[in-house]
Design a protein around this motif. Structure first.
Motif, mmCIF file in Angstrom:
data_model
loop_
_atom_site.group_PDB
_atom_site.id
_atom_site.type_symbol
_atom_site.label_atom_id
_atom_site.label_comp_id
_atom_site.label_asym_id
_atom_site.label_seq_id
_atom_site.Cartn_x
_atom_site.Cartn_y
_atom_site.Cartn_z
ATOM 1 N N UNK A 242 -1.824 22.635 11.152
ATOM 2 C CA UNK A 242 -3.141 23.117 11.546
ATOM 3 C C UNK A 242 -4.189 22.187 10.958
ATOM 4 N N UNK A 243 -5.406 22.339 11.425
ATOM 5 C CA UNK A 243 -6.517 21.545 10.885
ATOM 6 C C UNK A 243 -7.227 22.426 9.853
ATOM 7 N N UNK A 244 -6.604 22.533 8.674
ATOM 8 C CA UNK A 244 -7.193 23.323 7.601
ATOM 9 C C UNK A 244 -6.640 22.842 6.257
ATOM 10 N N UNK A 245 -6.952 23.554 5.190
ATOM 11 C CA UNK A 245 -6.555 23.119 3.853
ATOM 12 C C UNK A 245 -5.046 23.178 3.628
ATOM 13 N N UNK A 246 -4.302 23.850 4.502
ATOM 14 C CA UNK A 246 -2.849 23.912 4.356
ATOM 15 C C UNK A 246 -2.172 22.645 4.888
ATOM 16 N N UNK A 247 -2.900 21.815 5.599
ATOM 17 C CA UNK A 247 -2.323 20.614 6.208
ATOM 18 C C UNK A 247 -1.823 19.651 5.132
ATOM 19 N N UNK A 248 -0.626 19.156 5.308
ATOM 20 C CA UNK A 248 -0.011 18.201 4.384
ATOM 21 C C UNK A 248 -0.002 16.814 5.034
ATOM 22 N N UNK A 249 -1.174 16.199 5.070
ATOM 23 C CA UNK A 249 -1.301 14.886 5.684
ATOM 24 C C UNK A 249 -1.257 13.836 4.593
ATOM 25 N N UNK A 250 -0.573 12.740 4.876
ATOM 26 C CA UNK A 250 -0.397 11.684 3.883
ATOM 27 C C UNK A 250 -0.890 10.362 4.461
ATOM 28 N N UNK A 251 -1.809 9.708 3.759
ATOM 29 C CA UNK A 251 -2.264 8.386 4.170
ATOM 30 C C UNK A 251 -1.388 7.356 3.457
ATOM 31 N N UNK A 252 -0.753 6.500 4.246
ATOM 32 C CA UNK A 252 0.142 5.481 3.711
ATOM 33 C C UNK A 252 -0.476 4.120 4.016
ATOM 34 N N UNK A 253 -0.981 3.471 2.990
ATOM 35 C CA UNK A 253 -1.686 2.195 3.174
ATOM 36 C C UNK A 253 -0.727 1.015 3.149
ATOM 37 N N UNK A 254 -1.041 0.032 3.944
ATOM 38 C CA UNK A 254 -0.338 -1.244 3.928
ATOM 39 C C UNK A 254 -0.691 -1.924 2.602
ATOM 40 N N UNK A 255 0.266 -2.166 1.719
ATOM 41 C CA UNK A 255 -0.054 -2.748 0.414
ATOM 42 C C UNK A 255 -0.585 -4.176 0.482
ATOM 43 N N UNK A 256 -0.346 -4.852 1.602
ATOM 44 C CA UNK A 256 -0.789 -6.248 1.746
ATOM 45 C C UNK A 256 -1.949 -6.400 2.718
ATOM 46 N N UNK A 257 -2.593 -5.290 3.072
ATOM 47 C CA UNK A 257 -3.671 -5.332 4.065
ATOM 48 C C UNK A 257 -4.814 -6.204 3.584
ATOM 49 N N UNK A 258 -5.227 -7.114 4.453
ATOM 50 C CA UNK A 258 -6.398 -7.976 4.184
ATOM 51 C C UNK A 258 -7.361 -7.803 5.342
ATOM 52 N N UNK A 259 -8.593 -7.405 5.020
ATOM 53 C CA UNK A 259 -9.617 -7.163 6.064
ATOM 54 C C UNK A 259 -9.731 -8.359 6.960
#
Length: 159
Positions: free
Chosen positions: A142-159
Motif C-alpha cells: 500500500x502507499x502508507x507507512x506500512x510500505x517496505x520500500x528499499x532504495x538500492x543505490x548504484x555504488x559506482x554511480x557518477x552523475x
C-alpha cells in the motif's frame, strides 16, 4: 531516474508540481500545463521530474540548471477521479497509472514500469548503464507507512 521527486496534483484548476518538502516547483510551467490536460477529473501522481539524454537516461544537471525539456516519470497513482487509491495494492495502482498514461498520449508523461522476478539482473543492468539505482517495492504494498520500500543505490554511480 536521477531528478527531483515530485507529486503531481491535477484538478479542474490545473496542475501543481510539489516537492517532497511540499515546495511548489514553479519553474516547470510548460510541463505543469501539459499535465493539467490529463483526461481526469482529478488525480495525484507520484514520480520524478527528469531531463533525458538521447539514450533516455536522466541527466541531473540538465534538470538542475533548466537546460533541457523536463519530463515526468510517474511510478505511482495515489488518487483518481475522486477515489483514494493508497490502500490498493501497488500492482493495481500501477495498472491504473499505465492505463491513464496510455490514454493521455502526453509525450512529457512517462511510465516507470514494475519489474517482477528479475531484480538482481535489472540492478546489474542499471549499474552497467551508470544509472542511480532502483527502488524495490512488494507488488502488493500500500502507499502508507506500512510500505517496505528499499532504495538500492548504484555504488559506482557518477552523475
Amino acid at each position: 531516474m536521477d531528478g527531483f521527486r515530485s507529486i503531481v496534483y491535477v484538478s479542474e484548476d490545473g496542475c501543481r508540481l510539489v516537492s517532497r518538502r511540499t515546495n511548489r516547483f514553479r519553474s516547470f510551467n510548460l510541463l505543469s500545463e501539459s499535465l493539467g490536460d490529463l483526461p481526469v477529473m482529478d488525480a495525484i501522481l507520484d514520480g520524478e521530474l527528469v531531463c533525458l539524454d538521447n539514450d533516455g537516461r536522466s541527466v541531473f544537471n540538465e534538470l538542475l540548471f533548466r537546460r533541457s525539456r523536463p519530463y515526468f516519470y510517474a511510478f505511482d497513482l495515489l488518487w483518481l477521479n475522486g477515489r483514494d487509491l493508497r490502500k490498493e495494492p501497488l500492482r493495481r495502482r500501477k495498472d491504473l497509472l499505465k492505463e491513464l498514461i496510455m490514454e493521455s498520449r502526453n509525450p512529457l508523461l512517462l511510465y516507470a514500469d514494475h519489474v517482477d522476478q528479475y531484480g538482481t539482473d535489472f540492478f546489474r543492468m542499471i549499474c552497467e548503464r551508470n544509472l542511480e539505482g532502483v527502488v524495490a517495492k512488494p507488488r502488493d504494498s500500500r502507499y502508507d507507512s506500512s510500505a517496505k520500500w528499499i532504495k538500492i543505490k548504484n555504488p559506482n554511480y557518477a552523475h
